[in-house]
Write a protein that holds these residues in place. Structure first.
Motif, PDB file in Angstrom:
ATOM      1  N   GLY A 167      24.647  14.389  35.196  1.00 32.00           N
ATOM      2  CA  GLY A 167      24.985  15.799  34.980  1.00 32.00           C
ATOM      3  C   GLY A 167      25.598  16.013  33.620  1.00 32.00           C
ATOM      4  O   GLY A 167      25.942  15.066  32.914  1.00 32.00           O
ATOM      5  N   ASP A 168      25.724  17.288  33.252  1.00 35.21           N
ATOM      6  CA  ASP A 168      26.260  17.652  31.943  1.00 35.21           C
ATOM      7  C   ASP A 168      27.115  18.903  32.060  1.00 35.21           C
ATOM      8  O   ASP A 168      26.804  19.815  32.848  1.00 35.21           O
ATOM      9  N   LEU A 169      28.159  18.962  31.269  1.00 35.17           N
ATOM     10  CA  LEU A 169      28.885  20.202  31.031  1.00 35.17           C
ATOM     11  C   LEU A 169      28.126  20.942  29.940  1.00 35.17           C
ATOM     12  O   LEU A 169      27.784  20.357  28.911  1.00 35.17           O
ATOM     13  N   LEU A 170      27.836  22.221  30.170  1.00 41.01           N
ATOM     14  CA  LEU A 170      27.005  22.989  29.255  1.00 41.01           C
ATOM     15  C   LEU A 170      27.850  23.906  28.372  1.00 41.01           C
ATOM     16  O   LEU A 170      28.946  24.327  28.753  1.00 41.01           O
ATOM     17  N   ASP A 171      27.306  24.226  27.212  1.00 40.99           N
ATOM     18  CA  ASP A 171      27.858  25.317  26.412  1.00 40.99           C
ATOM     19  C   ASP A 171      27.256  26.608  26.959  1.00 40.99           C
ATOM     20  O   ASP A 171      26.047  26.844  26.807  1.00 40.99           O
ATOM     21  N   PRO A 172      28.055  27.465  27.612  1.00 45.53           N
ATOM     22  CA  PRO A 172      27.478  28.662  28.247  1.00 45.53           C
ATOM     23  C   PRO A 172      26.811  29.585  27.226  1.00 45.53           C
ATOM     24  O   PRO A 172      27.346  29.824  26.146  1.00 45.53           O
ATOM     25  N   THR A 173      25.655  30.088  27.605  1.00 43.36           N
ATOM     26  CA  THR A 173      24.980  31.080  26.781  1.00 43.36           C
ATOM     27  C   THR A 173      25.655  32.438  26.984  1.00 43.36           C
ATOM     28  O   THR A 173      26.454  32.623  27.908  1.00 43.36           O
ATOM     29  N   GLU A 174      25.294  33.389  26.144  1.00 42.29           N
ATOM     30  CA  GLU A 174      25.831  34.736  26.314  1.00 42.29           C
ATOM     31  C   GLU A 174      25.393  35.327  27.646  1.00 42.29           C
ATOM     32  O   GLU A 174      26.173  36.017  28.322  1.00 42.29           O
ATOM     33  N   ASP A 175      24.141  35.058  28.054  1.00 41.48           N
ATOM     34  CA  ASP A 175      23.672  35.558  29.351  1.00 41.48           C
ATOM     35  C   ASP A 175      24.464  34.929  30.498  1.00 41.48           C
ATOM     36  O   ASP A 175      24.799  35.611  31.471  1.00 41.48           O
ATOM     37  N   GLN A 176      24.762  33.652  30.419  1.00 40.74           N
ATOM     38  CA  GLN A 176      25.544  33.005  31.469  1.00 40.74           C
ATOM     39  C   GLN A 176      26.964  33.542  31.525  1.00 40.74           C
ATOM     40  O   GLN A 176      27.522  33.746  32.615  1.00 40.74           O
ATOM     41  N   ALA A 177      27.543  33.805  30.370  1.00 46.53           N
ATOM     42  CA  ALA A 177      28.882  34.394  30.349  1.00 46.53           C
ATOM     43  C   ALA A 177      28.877  35.765  31.007  1.00 46.53           C
ATOM     44  O   ALA A 177      29.801  36.121  31.749  1.00 46.53           O
ATOM     45  N   ARG A 178      27.821  36.533  30.750  1.00 50.99           N
ATOM     46  CA  ARG A 178      27.708  37.854  31.379  1.00 50.99           C
ATOM     47  C   ARG A 178      27.548  37.736  32.885  1.00 50.99           C
ATOM     48  O   ARG A 178      28.140  38.502  33.649  1.00 50.99           O
ATOM     49  N   LEU A 179      26.737  36.775  33.349  1.00 52.51           N
ATOM     50  CA  LEU A 179      26.552  36.569  34.783  1.00 52.51           C
ATOM     51  C   LEU A 179      27.862  36.182  35.468  1.00 52.51           C
ATOM     52  O   LEU A 179      28.139  36.615  36.588  1.00 52.51           O
ATOM     53  N   LEU A 180      28.653  35.377  34.803  1.00 51.43           N
ATOM     54  CA  LEU A 180      29.962  35.022  35.356  1.00 51.43           C
ATOM     55  C   LEU A 180      30.840  36.266  35.496  1.00 51.43           C
ATOM     56  O   LEU A 180      31.460  36.492  36.545  1.00 51.43           O
ATOM     57  N   ASP A 181      30.889  37.069  34.451  1.00 51.81           N
ATOM     58  CA  ASP A 181      31.673  38.309  34.512  1.00 51.81           C
ATOM     59  C   ASP A 181      31.174  39.216  35.638  1.00 51.81           C
ATOM     60  O   ASP A 181      31.977  39.777  36.404  1.00 51.81           O
ATOM     61  N   ASP A 182      29.850  39.338  35.769  1.00 53.95           N
ATOM     62  CA  ASP A 182      29.286  40.208  36.802  1.00 53.95           C
ATOM     63  C   ASP A 182      29.618  39.686  38.206  1.00 53.95           C
ATOM     64  O   ASP A 182      29.928  40.467  39.108  1.00 53.95           O
ATOM     65  N   GLY A 183      29.515  38.386  38.396  1.00 56.98           N
ATOM     66  CA  GLY A 183      29.788  37.824  39.717  1.00 56.98           C
ATOM     67  C   GLY A 183      31.232  37.997  40.141  1.00 56.98           C
ATOM     68  O   GLY A 183      31.513  38.363  41.293  1.00 56.98           O
ATOM     69  N   PHE A 184      32.145  37.765  39.223  1.00 58.25           N
ATOM     70  CA  PHE A 184      33.558  37.977  39.550  1.00 58.25           C
ATOM     71  C   PHE A 184      33.837  39.468  39.776  1.00 58.25           C
ATOM     72  O   PHE A 184      34.648  39.836  40.634  1.00 58.25           O
ATOM     73  N   ALA A 185      33.159  40.326  39.006  1.00 53.49           N
ATOM     74  CA  ALA A 185      33.337  41.768  39.194  1.00 53.49           C
ATOM     75  C   ALA A 185      32.843  42.199  40.568  1.00 53.49           C
ATOM     76  O   ALA A 185      33.438  43.076  41.214  1.00 53.49           O
ATOM     77  N   ALA A 186      31.751  41.597  41.051  1.00 55.38           N
ATOM     78  CA  ALA A 186      31.246  41.927  42.386  1.00 55.38           C
ATOM     79  C   ALA A 186      32.267  41.549  43.457  1.00 55.38           C
ATOM     80  O   ALA A 186      32.505  42.310  44.403  1.00 55.38           O
ATOM     81  N   LEU A 187      32.884  40.387  43.327  1.00 59.36           N
ATOM     82  CA  LEU A 187      33.906  39.979  44.289  1.00 59.36           C
ATOM     83  C   LEU A 187      35.077  40.950  44.267  1.00 59.36           C
ATOM     84  O   LEU A 187      35.570  41.378  45.323  1.00 59.36           O
TER      85      LEU A 187
END
Length: 385
Positions: A167-187
Motif C-alpha cells: 500500500g501507499d500513502l497518496l498525495d491527495p488530488t484536488e478532486d479527492q480533497a473536495r470529496l473529503l470535504d463533501d463527505g464530512f459535510a454530508a455527515l
C-alpha cells in the motif's frame, strides 16, 4: 420533517452531550490534560525534559493544544508513562522523549507556535473541513521533505498502519480533497450534533491505496497514529458511503479519547487472555478475522454499531429533497450501512460485555456500556433499507 424536531433529536443529543461518555469538548480537554500531566511528571524526573518543555510552553505556561493533540507526541508520552507505571524508565525511553521534544520545538519555530508540529509539515498546510468550524490536517507524502518529523510519521505509517500489507500513502488530488470535504459535510448535514462531536476527535486525514487480497480496504486508523484516519479513494466516491465510514472511524477515535480520560477496563493489558465474546454472525474464524473477540474489541464494535443504528434511521427520516439535491441519494446497489441488523448486534454485544466483563470492567465501564444500550434502545431499525 425538520432535522431539528424529529424523533431522533433526543437520542442524537444524548450521544453527543453526555459529559463523560460523549461530550467532545469535555473528553478532548481531559485527554489534553492527561498529556500535559504526563509532561509535567517527566519534567520532575529530568532536567533536560524540563528545559525542552519550557521552550514549548505558551505565554500562559501551558503546553499548546496543537502539541498535546499531535499523534507522535501522544504515542511517545503514552509509552513513557506506561514505563513509569511499571516502575522504570530506561535510558532509551528518555532519549525518545528528549528527541521528540527537540523535533517538536524545531517544528514550532519553523511553522509557528500554534501549528500542529507533525501536521504542519506532512500536510504542507492543506486542511479538510471535518465539521463546521473544525479542520483536520490533510496528510501528504512529504515528497522531498527532509524534516525529521515527516520521516518519523511516514516510517510509523509503514510499520504500524500497513504492517507489511502492500500500500501507499497518496498525495491527495484536488478532486479527492473536495470529496473529503463533501463527505464530512454530508455527515454534518444529516447528524449535526453527532457529526460535530465525532469530528472533534479528528486530528488528521489521509488518502491511501491499500492492496489487500480477498477484500476491499475502506478506511482505518491505528493506535500509534492516534487521531488520524486513512481513507481509500473508493470509499470517498459517494457522500453517504463516506459519511458513514467517517462516522465509524471517528467513533473509534472518540472511544480512544474516552478511555484516555477514564478507565473502562480495570487492567487493559490482560484483556487478551481474558473472557471472549462469541460473534455469531461470523461463521468462520481466521487469524485476521476471529469469531471470538476480546472485551476491548467487542466494546469497539458495540460502540460503532449502536451509533450506526442512529445513522441508518436518520438516513430514512432526514434525507430531505434539499439534501438529496446537494449530496445525491444512497446508492441502491450499495446501501450506505456496512452493518445490517446493527441494533440487534449492538444489543447482543452490549449485553455480552456486561455479562462476561466481571472484574474486567470498572464501575465506570459498566456504566458506560449500560448508558449506551439504554440511550440507543428507542431507535428502531428497518432491516429492509
Amino acid at each position: 420533517m425538520s432535522v431539528h424536531d424529529d424523533d431522533l433529536v433526543p437520542v442524537e443529543r444524548a450521544l453527543a452531550s453526555h459529559p463523560e461518555f460523549s461530550d467532545a469538548p469535555a473528553i478532548t480537554l481531559k485527554a489534553a490534560e492527561f498529556y500535559r500531566f504526563a509532561l509535567d511528571l517527566l519534567c520532575e524526573r529530568s532536567r533536560t525534559v524540563a528545559d525542552l518543555t519550557a521552550g514549548i510552553r505558551d505565554e500562559t505556561g501551558e503546553i499548546p493544544v496543537a502539541v498535546t493533540e499531535d499523534p507522535l507526541v501522544r504515542v511517545t508520552l503514552d509509552e513513557a508513562v506506561s514505563r513509569l507505571e511499571r516502575g522504570f524508565l530506561s535510558e532509551d525511553a528518555w532519549t525518545e522523549v528528549v528527541t521528540m521534544l527537540r523535533l517538536v520545538s524545531d517544528a514550532l519555530r519553523i511553522h509557528g507556535p500554534t501549528a500542529a508540529p507533525t501536521g504542519a509539515g506532512i500536510s504542507a498546510g492543506r486542511r479538510v473541513r471535518v465539521s463546521p468550524g473544525r479542520d483536520a490536517w490533510l496528510c501528504g507524502t512529504g515528497r522531498g521533505s527532509t524534516a525529521p518529523l515527516d520521516g518519523t510519521f511516514l516510517n510509523t505509517f509503514e510499520r504500524d498502519f500497513l504492517r507489511g500489507v502492500p500500500g501507499d500513502l497518496l498525495d491527495p488530488t484536488e478532486d479527492q480533497a473536495r470529496l473529503l470535504d463533501d463527505g464530512f459535510a454530508a455527515l454534518s448535514a444529516l447528524l449535526p450534533e453527532l457529526g460535530a462531536s465525532v469530528a472533534a476527535h479528528y486530528i488528521g486525514v489521509g488518502v491511501v491505496d491499500v492492496r489487500t487480497e480477498g477484500e476491499t480496504f475502506l478506511a482505518g486508523n491505528v493506535g500509534r497514529i492516534p487521531g488520524v484516519v486513512f481513507f481509500s479513494p473508493n470509499r470517498m466516491a459517494a457522500p453517504w458511503r463516506f459519511a458513514e465510514t467517517a462516522l465509524h472511524e471517528g467513533l473509534h477515535l472518540k472511544l480512544f479519547d474516552i478511555q484516555r480520560s477514564a478507565s473502562i477496563f480495570a487492567a487493559p493489558e490482560r484483556l487478551g487472555d481474558g473472557p471472549k465474546v462469541k460473534v455469531p454472525w461470523l461463521k468462520w474464524a481466521s487469524m485476521v478475522a476471529p469469531n471470538e473477540w476480546a472485551l476491548d474489541r467487542a466494546l469497539g464494535a458495540f460502540h460503532v454499531y449502536a451509533h450506526l443504528v442512529l445513522f441508518r434511521a436518520a438516513l430514512r427520516t432526514r434525507l430531505t429533497p434539499e439534501l438529496k439535491e446537494r449530496f445525491g441519494g444512497p446508492e441502491a446497489q450499495d446501501p450506505p450501512s456496512l452493518y445490517r441488523f446493527g441494533a440487534e448486534r449492538a444489543h447482543y454485544l452490549g449485553e455480552e460485555i456486561l455479562s462476561r466483563g466481571g472484574d474486567e470492567l470498572t464501575d465506570h465501564g459498566r456504566e458506560f456500556v449500560t448508558w449506551l444500550l439504554e440511550t440507543t434502545a428507542p431507535v428502531k431499525e428497518d432491516t429492509h433499507v
